[in-house]
Scaffold this active site. Structure first.
Site, short mmCIF file in Angstrom:
data_model
loop_
_atom_site.label_atom_id
_atom_site.label_comp_id
_atom_site.label_asym_id
_atom_site.label_seq_id
_atom_site.Cartn_x
_atom_site.Cartn_y
_atom_site.Cartn_z
N THR A 21 -3.23 49.76 40.27
CA THR A 21 -3.43 49.65 38.84
C THR A 21 -4.04 48.28 38.53
O THR A 21 -4.57 47.62 39.44
CB THR A 21 -2.10 49.89 38.08
OG1 THR A 21 -2.36 49.99 36.68
CG2 THR A 21 -1.08 48.80 38.33
N ASN A 22 -4.01 47.84 37.27
CA ASN A 22 -4.57 46.54 36.90
C ASN A 22 -3.72 45.93 35.79
O ASN A 22 -2.73 46.51 35.37
CB ASN A 22 -6.04 46.69 36.50
CG ASN A 22 -6.19 47.62 35.31
OD1 ASN A 22 -5.70 47.34 34.22
ND2 ASN A 22 -6.85 48.75 35.54
N ARG A 23 -4.11 44.73 35.33
CA ARG A 23 -3.24 43.96 34.43
C ARG A 23 -3.44 44.27 32.95
O ARG A 23 -2.94 43.54 32.10
CB ARG A 23 -3.46 42.47 34.70
CG ARG A 23 -2.91 42.06 36.06
CD ARG A 23 -3.35 40.67 36.44
NE ARG A 23 -2.92 39.67 35.47
CZ ARG A 23 -3.39 38.42 35.41
NH1 ARG A 23 -4.31 38.04 36.28
NH2 ARG A 23 -2.94 37.58 34.52
N SER A 24 -4.15 45.32 32.62
CA SER A 24 -4.33 45.64 31.19
C SER A 24 -2.99 45.98 30.55
O SER A 24 -2.21 46.77 31.08
CB SER A 24 -5.26 46.85 31.07
OG SER A 24 -5.22 47.35 29.76
N ALA A 88 -8.88 49.95 30.57
CA ALA A 88 -9.33 49.32 31.81
C ALA A 88 -9.20 50.38 32.91
O ALA A 88 -8.15 50.54 33.51
CB ALA A 88 -8.48 48.09 32.12
#
Ligand code: CTP
Length: 218
Positions: A21-24, A88
C-alpha cells in the site's frame, strides 16, 4: 450536480495476510466529498481503505485494490458531471497471489509485479466521460512540467500538483500546498489545511463545470 471522487490508497494483496500500500490518508478526497455534500451536490465517494469517517450524505463505495477501484469507477462514472481523482492508486500489483500464506525460505525473495489499470487514464478514452475531469500529481521534481504532461496524456481539465519531496506538507500532515496546472496557465494555491484546499479545488471544479453548462447549454 453529481460529483465522483476517488480517495485514499489502494491495497494490493501479496498473499492472504499481506499487502502493498502507500501513505495516502484520504484526507484531501474526504474533505472535498464533505464540502460537496454540504453544498447540496450528490457525491459518489469511491475510496480505498482509510481511518476516516465517511462524511454525511455521500454515496460511499468502499474498495481495496486498484482493480476494484477501476471497476467501481467504470460502473459509476456515467452518473457524474464532475470526476476528481484524488486516490493514490498503486501502479503495480503482485503478479501472483497464492491462496495460502507465503512461508519464508531463502535469504532473499523476489516479488514480481505487474501494471495496474490506469483509472484516470481510462476515463476519457475507455469510459467516454465528457464532464470536468481533475487529476492529482504527486511529484518530487519538475512538478509543474510533469503535471502538465499528465494533464495532456490523461485528458484532464486541470491537475492538482503536489510536491511530495517536502516533509512539511503532503503525506501524514494536515496541511498541503498545491498548484493547479491547466493547459494554458498555472495557479499556485498557497499553503493551507487539506480541508481548505479541498474546498478551493472543489470551487474551481464546480465553476468550470458551470461554465461548460453555460457554453453547451446542457
Ligand atoms: N491514477 C489512477 N489510476 C492509476 C494510477 C493513477 O486513476 N492506476 C490517478 C491518480 O488518482 C491521480 C493521477 O492518476 O489522479 C496521478 O497518478 P500518477 O501515478 O502520479 O500518474 P502517472 O501518470 O502514473 O505518473 P508517474 O509516471 O509519475 O507514475
Amino acid at each position: 450536480m453529481t460529483i465522483l471522487i476517488t480517495a485514499g490508497p489502494t491495497r494490493e494483496a501479496i498473499d492472504p495476510v499481506r499487502y502493498l500500500t502507500n501513505r495516502s490518508s484520504g484526507k484531501m478526497g474526504y474533505a472535498m466529498a464533505e464540502a460537496a455534500a454540504g453544498m447540496g451536490h450528490r457525491v459518489i465517494l469511491i475510496s480505498g481503505p482509510t481511518q476516516l469517517d465517511v462524511p454525511d450524505g455521500v454515496d460511499f463505495v468502499p474498495t481495496e485494490s486498484a482493480a476494484d477501484m477501476y471497476r467501481a469507477v467504470e460502473s459509476w462514472i456515467s452518473k457524474a458531471d464532475v470526476a476528481i481523482f484524488a486516490a493514490a492508486v498503486a501502479d503495480y500489483r503482485p503478479a501472483h497471489v497464492p491462496e495460502h500464506k507465503i512461508k519464508k525460505t531463502g535469504d532473499t525473495m523476489i516479488l514480481e509485479l505487474i501494471r495496474n489499470p490506469d483509472i484516470l487514464g481510462s476515463t476519457r478514452s475507455i469510459f467516454k466521460f465528457n464532464g470536468v475531469l481533475v487529476g492529482f500529481a504527486a511529484e518530487t521534481q519538475n512538478v509543474e512540467d510533469n503535471a502538465r504532461d499528465k494533464l495532456e496524456r490523461k485528458g484532464c481539465d486541470f491537475v492538482v500538483a503536489n510536491d511530495v519531496s517536502r516533509n512539511d506538507i503532503g503525506f501524514d500532515t494536515n496541511d498541503n500546498e498545491v498548484m493547479l496546472v491547466y493547459a494554458d496557465k498555472t495557479e499556485p494555491l498557497g499553503k493551507h489545511s487539506k480541508h481548505h484546499i479541498g474546498h478551493l479545488i472543489l470551487d474551481k471544479t464546480i465553476a468550470l463545470a458551470s461554465s461548460n453548462i453555460a457554453v453547451t447549454g446542457q
